[in-house]
Every structure is written in C-alpha cells, then in structure tokens.
Design a protein around this motif. Structure first.
Motif, mmCIF file in Angstrom:
data_model
loop_
_atom_site.group_PDB
_atom_site.id
_atom_site.type_symbol
_atom_site.label_atom_id
_atom_site.label_comp_id
_atom_site.label_asym_id
_atom_site.label_seq_id
_atom_site.Cartn_x
_atom_site.Cartn_y
_atom_site.Cartn_z
ATOM 1 N N ASP A 1 0.834 -1.208 0.000
ATOM 2 C CA ASP A 1 0.000 0.000 0.000
ATOM 3 C C ASP A 1 0.870 1.261 0.000
ATOM 4 O O ASP A 1 0.643 2.193 -0.775
ATOM 5 C CB ASP A 1 -0.931 -0.016 1.212
ATOM 6 N N VAL A 2 1.853 1.288 0.851
ATOM 7 C CA VAL A 2 2.752 2.444 0.929
ATOM 8 C C VAL A 2 3.592 2.536 -0.347
ATOM 9 O O VAL A 2 3.840 3.633 -0.860
ATOM 10 C CB VAL A 2 3.648 2.363 2.188
ATOM 11 N N GLY A 3 4.005 1.409 -0.880
ATOM 12 C CA GLY A 3 4.774 1.403 -2.123
ATOM 13 C C GLY A 3 3.999 2.026 -3.275
ATOM 14 O O GLY A 3 4.564 2.747 -4.103
ATOM 15 N N MET A 4 2.697 1.755 -3.325
ATOM 16 C CA MET A 4 1.861 2.345 -4.373
ATOM 17 C C MET A 4 1.782 3.869 -4.190
ATOM 18 O O MET A 4 1.874 4.621 -5.162
ATOM 19 C CB MET A 4 0.455 1.739 -4.340
ATOM 20 N N ARG A 5 1.656 4.315 -2.954
ATOM 21 C CA ARG A 5 1.616 5.762 -2.697
ATOM 22 C C ARG A 5 2.930 6.431 -3.072
ATOM 23 O O ARG A 5 2.939 7.531 -3.637
ATOM 24 C CB ARG A 5 1.295 6.015 -1.223
ATOM 25 N N VAL A 6 4.024 5.774 -2.749
ATOM 26 C CA VAL A 6 5.334 6.318 -3.110
ATOM 27 C C VAL A 6 5.466 6.386 -4.636
ATOM 28 O O VAL A 6 5.987 7.352 -5.191
ATOM 29 C CB VAL A 6 6.471 5.481 -2.477
ATOM 30 N N GLY A 7 4.980 5.353 -5.323
ATOM 31 C CA GLY A 7 5.009 5.363 -6.789
ATOM 32 C C GLY A 7 4.255 6.543 -7.373
ATOM 33 O O GLY A 7 4.727 7.190 -8.317
ATOM 34 N N PHE A 8 3.093 6.837 -6.802
ATOM 35 C CA PHE A 8 2.331 8.007 -7.262
ATOM 36 C C PHE A 8 3.067 9.303 -6.950
ATOM 37 O O PHE A 8 2.966 10.278 -7.697
ATOM 38 C CB PHE A 8 0.931 8.035 -6.648
ATOM 39 N N ASN A 9 3.813 9.318 -5.836
ATOM 40 C CA ASN A 9 4.592 10.516 -5.503
ATOM 41 C C ASN A 9 5.623 10.833 -6.582
ATOM 42 O O ASN A 9 6.026 11.988 -6.732
ATOM 43 C CB ASN A 9 5.301 10.345 -4.160
ATOM 44 N N TYR A 10 6.087 9.823 -7.301
ATOM 45 C CA TYR A 10 7.029 10.035 -8.400
ATOM 46 C C TYR A 10 6.313 10.209 -9.743
ATOM 47 O O TYR A 10 6.761 10.973 -10.589
ATOM 48 C CB TYR A 10 8.029 8.876 -8.490
ATOM 49 N N ALA A 11 5.227 9.501 -9.936
ATOM 50 C CA ALA A 11 4.525 9.534 -11.225
ATOM 51 C C ALA A 11 3.870 10.893 -11.489
ATOM 52 O O ALA A 11 3.926 11.400 -12.613
ATOM 53 C CB ALA A 11 3.480 8.423 -11.293
#
Length: 111
Positions: A70-80
C-alpha cells in the motif's frame, strides 16, 4: 505594445530552445512521452519532488512498518505525478497552433 507576433514565430523560437518536437493532438503528445522525449526534462523533476513528497508524506510509516504494498503504491504516485506534470509542461512548448492565430503584444491571442 502595437507589435503583433504570429503565434507560429513566437512558438517556434520557444520550441527550438526546449528541443520539443512539434505536435498536435493528444495522440501525438502521447507518442512523444512514450518514446522518451520528455524523460531528460521530467525525470530529474520527478526524482526531486517525488523524494520530498515521499519523505514528508510516507517517511514515518516507512520507518515504523517498512515498505508495504500500500505504501509502495503511494510512493510510486509521488514520483509519477510530478513526472506527468513536468512532461505536460515540456510539451507546452511544442504544441502546434493554427497559422492564422496571432499573439498580440499584451499576451492575448487573437485571430
């Protein structure tokens, strides 16, 4: 200012400075992004902004419980998100306008 620049001449100068190829329509813009033309400009922005957002928004969670899916997906959006926004800004220089459009001295577009 009474001098009027054609939209094409003003935009062509900006296009040459940025290196953005001319495009018209969403499909051409998508091809430019997918071929990696915007990467040189957008990637550094995404790395800096994405890292700052991840540290501020997810840093404590990652420190406490590690990187969950879940946190990994949020971090991914922080870069995307910064990558997409920067790519859109880069594409702005290459957008083709109709030749009949002009840009008046006060920055408004007229025909």
């Amino acid at each position: 200012m009474s001098e009027r620049l054609t939209w094409g001449r003003a935009h062509e100068a900006r296009r040459e400075r940025t290196g953005c190829p001319p495009w018209h329509g969403l499909s051409e813009a998508a091809v430019i992004v997918l071929c990696g033309v915007t990467v040189r400009t957008a990637l550094p922005v995404a790395l800096v902004v994405g890292t700052l957002l991840s540290v501020v928004n997810q840093g404590a969670t990652i420190a406490d419980s590690g990187l969950t899916p879940d946190v990994g997906m949020r971090v991914g959006f922080n870069y995307a998100v910064p990558f997409v926004v920067s790519s859109i800004g880069f594409l702005g220089a290459g957008r083709r306008r109709p030749d009949s459009a002009t840009l008046s001295g006060d920055g408004t577009q007229s025909r």
